[in-house]
Design an enzyme around this catalytic site. Sequence first.
Site, mmCIF file in Angstrom:
data_model
loop_
_atom_site.group_PDB
_atom_site.id
_atom_site.type_symbol
_atom_site.label_atom_id
_atom_site.label_comp_id
_atom_site.label_asym_id
_atom_site.label_seq_id
_atom_site.Cartn_x
_atom_site.Cartn_y
_atom_site.Cartn_z
ATOM 1 N N ASP A 71 0.744 -1.071 -0.062
ATOM 2 C CA ASP A 71 0.096 0.011 0.062
ATOM 3 C C ASP A 71 0.938 1.236 0.020
ATOM 4 O O ASP A 71 2.039 1.247 0.407
ATOM 5 C CB ASP A 71 -1.063 0.051 1.230
ATOM 6 N N GLU A 136 0.214 -1.118 6.039
ATOM 7 C CA GLU A 136 1.229 -0.144 6.746
ATOM 8 C C GLU A 136 0.885 1.172 6.723
ATOM 9 O O GLU A 136 1.309 1.995 7.998
ATOM 10 C CB GLU A 136 2.577 -0.426 6.107
#
Length: 380
Positions: A71, A136
């Site tokens: 991500d 994250e």
Amino acid sequence: MSLRSETLELTCDLISRPSVTPEDAGCQELLIGRLEKLGFKIERLPFEEVTNFWARRGTEGPLFCFAGHTDVVPSGPAEQWTHPPFEPTEVEGYLYGRGAADMKGSIAAFMTALERFIANHPEHEGSISLLITSDEEGPFVNGTTRVIDHLEARNEKIDWCIVGEPSSTDKVGDVIKNGRRGSLSGTLKVRGIQGHVAYPHLVRNPIHEAAPALAELSSTTWDQGNDFFPPTSFQISNIHAGTGATNVVPGEVEVAFNFRFSTETTADELKQRVCDILTRHGLDWDIDWILSGNPFLTSAGSLVDASREAIRAVTGNETELSTSGGTSDGRFIAPTGAQVVELGPVNATIHKIDERVRIADLDTLSAVYENILARLLVKS
């Protein structure tokens, strides 16, 4: 025939997938397809809206792990980018695109390092794994921490872990993170009595009442730090009060603050000291706490040694150990007993408009990762 390296090709493919947290946009399936060809056993571990996977090659210890995230943060206004954020663009030796440095370049370097290493050492010692999440950059609730819980439940332990966060300052490997400070946030509410500013005897102004306590909190020495960590810091990030009118004393003030703390103190000790200060000032208050992570440190050992030696062998440069910066998913892995370091590309443009990475650094990073694997998993 393309003259681009495998690492560059894969980085471009990953950047072109707009995987803004918690979306993965197919990045992980791309990696899984390549890992399966190398003999990795794959466990897809989705939790809520978050995509994760755990991949392992081998059954024996010691267990080496590459940890990272597919991500990325939002691009911000796309029109402010020199090149479209999700269209990887090569200009004058740099690759532009959201995630180029944080951390799709590292993930591509993981992959190509593994492909070369396994081709050269198919019967390597121990086991190799990857822990990849799409959470994250977001709430970090259903990502790495959940995968670690899954592994801990069956007593599967990581011995060495490289997190591919962009640790470098000027050139690849000049800095590696061998620990991080803890992060403890609080939202303080101090209550007063609302009323008209012209009748001060009928009100209690919570801003006025809170100010001396906030001044004491901001001037307190929490600890002296140590050889690896700076002193614990307290910072106020937001203060909110009032109705918007200039003639109304607010009934409540809300203060958001954060501690970045060293191994010289604990979250519980910080909470208690804050509560003692607020109580001593006679305030009507309450706090909501969020502990994002405790500090961790890998001060010495085989992983730090192998990383420094590999960087020296590949680049000719020496490495500085650092615990500066924010938090990373290493905070979830280190408490299991793993040695953890963060090693990745230059971090100068992460989360910025026109995020970019030196193209040559991608292959350098891949070579460093491969060299570390050889030092840890191949008998001399």
